[in-house]
Scaffold this motif. Structure first.
Motif, PDB file in Angstrom:
ATOM      1  N   LEU A  27      14.188 -16.928 -12.034  1.00 41.26           N
ATOM      2  CA  LEU A  27      14.053 -16.264 -13.322  1.00 41.26           C
ATOM      3  C   LEU A  27      15.292 -15.425 -13.637  1.00 41.26           C
ATOM      4  CD1 LEU A  27      12.340 -15.480 -15.784  1.00 41.26           C
ATOM      5  CD2 LEU A  27      11.297 -13.687 -14.377  1.00 41.26           C
ATOM      6  N   MET A  28      15.821 -14.766 -12.630  1.00 34.94           N
ATOM      7  CA  MET A  28      17.031 -13.962 -12.810  1.00 34.94           C
ATOM      8  C   MET A  28      18.218 -14.847 -13.186  1.00 34.94           C
ATOM      9  SD  MET A  28      18.848 -11.341 -10.111  1.00 34.94           S
ATOM     10  CE  MET A  28      19.224 -12.696  -8.977  1.00 34.94           C
ATOM     11  N   PHE A  29      18.340 -16.002 -12.530  1.00 35.53           N
ATOM     12  CA  PHE A  29      19.416 -16.939 -12.863  1.00 35.53           C
ATOM     13  C   PHE A  29      19.278 -17.440 -14.293  1.00 35.53           C
ATOM     14  CE2 PHE A  29      20.492 -21.474 -13.217  1.00 35.53           C
ATOM     15  CZ  PHE A  29      21.873 -21.407 -13.034  1.00 35.53           C
ATOM     16  N   TYR A  30      18.072 -17.759 -14.688  1.00 39.90           N
ATOM     17  CA  TYR A  30      17.800 -18.258 -16.041  1.00 39.90           C
ATOM     18  C   TYR A  30      18.212 -17.227 -17.096  1.00 39.90           C
ATOM     19  CZ  TYR A  30      14.845 -19.428 -20.064  1.00 39.90           C
ATOM     20  OH  TYR A  30      14.372 -19.693 -21.322  1.00 39.90           O
ATOM     21  N   ILE A 109      -5.326 -31.206  -9.807  1.00 40.89           N
ATOM     22  CA  ILE A 109      -4.152 -31.604 -10.588  1.00 40.89           C
ATOM     23  C   ILE A 109      -3.865 -30.595 -11.700  1.00 40.89           C
ATOM     24  CG2 ILE A 109      -3.237 -33.334 -12.162  1.00 40.89           C
ATOM     25  CD1 ILE A 109      -3.152 -34.190  -9.257  1.00 40.89           C
ATOM     26  N   VAL A 110      -4.903 -30.209 -12.446  1.00 42.03           N
ATOM     27  CA  VAL A 110      -4.712 -29.263 -13.546  1.00 42.03           C
ATOM     28  C   VAL A 110      -4.284 -27.898 -13.012  1.00 42.03           C
ATOM     29  CG1 VAL A 110      -5.869 -28.037 -15.423  1.00 42.03           C
ATOM     30  CG2 VAL A 110      -6.286 -30.477 -15.083  1.00 42.03           C
ATOM     31  N   GLY A 111      -4.851 -27.483 -11.876  1.00 41.76           N
ATOM     32  CA  GLY A 111      -4.457 -26.204 -11.291  1.00 41.76           C
ATOM     33  C   GLY A 111      -3.000 -26.188 -10.878  1.00 41.76           C
ATOM     34  N   LYS A 112      -2.544 -27.280 -10.266  1.00 42.65           N
ATOM     35  CA  LYS A 112      -1.132 -27.380  -9.868  1.00 42.65           C
ATOM     36  C   LYS A 112      -0.217 -27.356 -11.095  1.00 42.65           C
ATOM     37  CE  LYS A 112      -1.310 -28.100  -5.296  1.00 42.65           C
ATOM     38  NZ  LYS A 112      -0.548 -27.330  -4.289  1.00 42.65           N
ATOM     39  N   LEU A 113      -0.614 -28.089 -12.141  1.00 40.28           N
ATOM     40  CA  LEU A 113       0.214 -28.144 -13.343  1.00 40.28           C
ATOM     41  C   LEU A 113       0.263 -26.790 -14.044  1.00 40.28           C
ATOM     42  CD1 LEU A 113       1.812 -29.676 -15.533  1.00 40.28           C
ATOM     43  CD2 LEU A 113      -0.391 -30.279 -16.572  1.00 40.28           C
ATOM     44  N   LEU A 114      -0.889 -26.156 -14.236  1.00 40.88           N
ATOM     45  CA  LEU A 114      -0.933 -24.901 -14.981  1.00 40.88           C
ATOM     46  C   LEU A 114      -0.207 -23.774 -14.266  1.00 40.88           C
ATOM     47  CD1 LEU A 114      -4.548 -24.828 -16.461  1.00 40.88           C
ATOM     48  CD2 LEU A 114      -2.414 -25.485 -17.573  1.00 40.88           C
ATOM     49  N   SER A 115      -0.215 -23.788 -12.929  1.00 39.87           N
ATOM     50  CA  SER A 115       0.515 -22.748 -12.201  1.00 39.87           C
ATOM     51  C   SER A 115       2.016 -22.862 -12.453  1.00 39.87           C
ATOM     52  CB  SER A 115       0.216 -22.843 -10.704  1.00 39.87           C
ATOM     53  OG  SER A 115       0.697 -24.067 -10.157  1.00 39.87           O
ATOM     54  N   SER A 116       2.508 -24.089 -12.518  1.00 36.78           N
ATOM     55  CA  SER A 116       3.934 -24.293 -12.819  1.00 36.78           C
ATOM     56  C   SER A 116       4.246 -23.960 -14.269  1.00 36.78           C
ATOM     57  CB  SER A 116       4.331 -25.742 -12.526  1.00 36.78           C
ATOM     58  OG  SER A 116       4.088 -26.082 -11.176  1.00 36.78           O
ATOM     59  N   VAL A 117       3.360 -24.362 -15.176  1.00 34.95           N
ATOM     60  CA  VAL A 117       3.562 -24.081 -16.591  1.00 34.95           C
ATOM     61  C   VAL A 117       3.516 -22.573 -16.849  1.00 34.95           C
ATOM     62  CG1 VAL A 117       2.531 -24.341 -18.891  1.00 34.95           C
ATOM     63  CG2 VAL A 117       2.728 -26.314 -17.383  1.00 34.95           C
ATOM     64  N   ALA A 118       2.644 -21.857 -16.122  1.00 30.51           N
ATOM     65  CA  ALA A 118       2.546 -20.410 -16.304  1.00 30.51           C
ATOM     66  C   ALA A 118       3.868 -19.725 -15.984  1.00 30.51           C
ATOM     67  CB  ALA A 118       1.434 -19.848 -15.426  1.00 30.51           C
ATOM     68  N   PHE A 119       4.541 -20.178 -14.936  1.00 30.07           N
ATOM     69  CA  PHE A 119       5.829 -19.577 -14.591  1.00 30.07           C
ATOM     70  C   PHE A 119       6.882 -19.916 -15.643  1.00 30.07           C
ATOM     71  CE2 PHE A 119       9.952 -19.646 -12.398  1.00 30.07           C
ATOM     72  CZ  PHE A 119       9.997 -18.327 -11.964  1.00 30.07           C
ATOM     73  N   LEU A 120       6.852 -21.136 -16.160  1.00 30.60           N
ATOM     74  CA  LEU A 120       7.798 -21.510 -17.208  1.00 30.60           C
ATOM     75  C   LEU A 120       7.536 -20.737 -18.498  1.00 30.60           C
ATOM     76  CD1 LEU A 120       7.836 -25.326 -16.514  1.00 30.60           C
ATOM     77  CD2 LEU A 120       9.783 -23.799 -16.291  1.00 30.60           C
ATOM     78  N   VAL A 121       6.257 -20.459 -18.782  1.00 30.94           N
ATOM     79  CA  VAL A 121       5.927 -19.627 -19.942  1.00 30.94           C
ATOM     80  C   VAL A 121       6.475 -18.216 -19.754  1.00 30.94           C
ATOM     81  CG1 VAL A 121       4.019 -18.539 -21.201  1.00 30.94           C
ATOM     82  CG2 VAL A 121       3.892 -20.961 -20.602  1.00 30.94           C
ATOM     83  N   ILE A 125       8.989 -16.281 -22.291  1.00 34.49           N
ATOM     84  CA  ILE A 125       8.691 -14.946 -22.826  1.00 34.49           C
ATOM     85  C   ILE A 125       9.790 -13.958 -22.444  1.00 34.49           C
ATOM     86  CG2 ILE A 125       7.074 -13.002 -22.683  1.00 34.49           C
ATOM     87  CD1 ILE A 125       4.828 -15.026 -22.348  1.00 34.49           C
ATOM     88  N   ALA A 126      10.290 -14.087 -21.207  1.00 36.05           N
ATOM     89  CA  ALA A 126      11.360 -13.181 -20.767  1.00 36.05           C
ATOM     90  C   ALA A 126      12.633 -13.368 -21.575  1.00 36.05           C
ATOM     91  CB  ALA A 126      11.646 -13.411 -19.278  1.00 36.05           C
ATOM     92  N   GLY A 127      12.841 -14.562 -22.126  1.00 39.24           N
ATOM     93  CA  GLY A 127      14.032 -14.814 -22.920  1.00 39.24           C
ATOM     94  C   GLY A 127      13.909 -14.432 -24.380  1.00 39.24           C
ATOM     95  N   LEU A 128      12.699 -14.053 -24.830  1.00 38.57           N
ATOM     96  CA  LEU A 128      12.501 -13.707 -26.239  1.00 38.57           C
ATOM     97  C   LEU A 128      13.323 -12.496 -26.690  1.00 38.57           C
ATOM     98  CD1 LEU A 128       8.686 -14.343 -26.827  1.00 38.57           C
ATOM     99  CD2 LEU A 128      10.627 -15.682 -27.643  1.00 38.57           C
ATOM    100  N   PRO A 129      13.479 -11.429 -25.871  1.00 39.66           N
ATOM    101  CA  PRO A 129      14.336 -10.310 -26.326  1.00 39.66           C
ATOM    102  C   PRO A 129      15.760 -10.733 -26.659  1.00 39.66           C
ATOM    103  CG  PRO A 129      12.997  -9.625 -24.464  1.00 39.66           C
ATOM    104  CD  PRO A 129      12.798 -11.101 -24.614  1.00 39.66           C
ATOM    105  N   TYR A 152       8.633 -25.876 -27.236  1.00 42.67           N
ATOM    106  CA  TYR A 152       9.028 -25.656 -25.847  1.00 42.67           C
ATOM    107  C   TYR A 152       7.829 -25.878 -24.930  1.00 42.67           C
ATOM    108  CZ  TYR A 152      13.674 -23.585 -26.668  1.00 42.67           C
ATOM    109  OH  TYR A 152      14.992 -23.385 -26.991  1.00 42.67           O
ATOM    110  N   LEU A 153       6.698 -25.281 -25.305  1.00 43.68           N
ATOM    111  CA  LEU A 153       5.490 -25.390 -24.488  1.00 43.68           C
ATOM    112  C   LEU A 153       5.004 -26.839 -24.409  1.00 43.68           C
ATOM    113  CD1 LEU A 153       3.510 -22.230 -25.705  1.00 43.68           C
ATOM    114  CD2 LEU A 153       4.863 -22.493 -23.623  1.00 43.68           C
ATOM    115  N   VAL A 154       5.039 -27.543 -25.540  1.00 41.36           N
ATOM    116  CA  VAL A 154       4.633 -28.953 -25.543  1.00 41.36           C
ATOM    117  C   VAL A 154       5.513 -29.761 -24.600  1.00 41.36           C
ATOM    118  CG1 VAL A 154       4.495 -31.039 -26.966  1.00 41.36           C
ATOM    119  CG2 VAL A 154       3.669 -28.861 -27.869  1.00 41.36           C
TER     120      VAL A 154
END
Length: 281
Positions: A27-30, A109-121, A125-129, A152-154
């Motif tokens: 996240l810091m690198f991003y 499968i959904v749990g694995k996907l959503l955990s990764s998507v949550a971090f990407l979300v 959000i961190a980049g919005l400022p 982006y989310l899609v």
């Protein structure tokens, strides 16, 4: 009622991912990459003096480049978070233990996907400022920003689904990651090549009196970069409609195709997770 939607796999993955130093270093690198770009752009446009004028047109240019850059970063990071979702469990020899629990294939499968998507979300959000800086100078509407974040989310969910699918049907994480990056190269690069190729054929056909070219429109409509350009500038969408002869909005085709990719990949992953068992729960 809440127990029906409770997913222990998702809760466990969220705790492990958000407590990991590797996640927050990513996240810091991003944020560092985006921050360097924004500061560098402002310094260049003001002549490194801080006293130059910053016109709304320059703000729009910064917003456009920042949008494409963030999409590229999201596409680059997503496979590293999703391609090892199931294959890493297999490599650590913990997949069989996970399959013997009361969790269904869909929950896993959904749990694995959503955990990764949550971090990407969280990253988005961190980049919005940094995005909000463009509102200080004008040239960009809040509706544009909202539509871009939505797509982006899609895109994140669709690419994440591809990564989870390859992680399920392959035994090695590195193979799943290569296959996922190959899919991204196809969606981002090969489609652009096909777009220019079909455009050339269409223009040659126009000289002979040919009509509209749906394939020219289609290759542009499923390309993430082309979508972002049409979202930040309506003129780009009008130019594509004039070039291809298809009036259908790019975002609508993109949404339909990427939802179909998500559903197809998740369905394959769920079916293949317990492929060697008598019943697929």
């Amino acid at each position: 009622m809440m127990g029906r939607f409770y997913n222990p796999v998702l809760v466990k993955e969220l705790k492990l991912r958000f407590r990991s130093f590797k996640s927050f270093s990513g996240l810091m690198f991003y944020l560092a990459v985006i921050c360097v770009f924004v500061v560098g752009f402002l310094l260049l446009t003001t002549g490194f003096t801080g006293k130059g004028f910053f016109r709304p047109e320059m703000s729009f240019m910064m917003f456009t480049i920042l949008t494409i850059l963030q999409m590229a970063l999201v596409l680059f990071i997503t496979p590293s978070l999703t391609a090892g979702a199931i294959s890493s469990e297999r490599e650590k020899q913990t997949l069989n233990i996970l399959l013997t629990t009361t969790q269904s294939s869909t929950q896993i499968i959904v749990g694995k996907l959503l955990s990764s998507v949550a971090f990407l979300v969280l990253m988005l959000i961190a980049g919005l400022p940094l995005y909000s800086l463009v509102f200080l100078f004008g040239g960009v509407s809040p509706l544009q920003l909202a539509s871009i974040v939505f797509f982006y989310l899609v895109t994140v969910v669709a690419i994440g689904s591809v990564g989870v699918m390859f992680s399920t049907i392959t035994k090695k994480t590195i193979v799943a990651m290569i296959a996922t990056y190959g899919s991204i190269i196809f969606l981002g690069g090969i489609t652009a090549f096909f777009f220019f190729l079909t455009t050339a054929f269409h223009q040659m056909g126009n000289a002979a009196g040919a009509g509209s070219s749906f394939m020219t429109y289609f290759w542009a409509a499923i390309n993430p970069g082309a979508l972002m350009l049409t979202l930040v500038s309506s003129d780009m969408g009008d130019a594509l409609a004039m070039l291809s002869g298809v009036e259908l909005p790019v975002w609508l085709t993109y949404l339909i195709v990427y939802i179909a990719i998500t559903v197809l990949c998740l369905t394959i992953a769920i079916k293949k997770l317990r492929a060697n068992m008598k019943s697929n729960r």
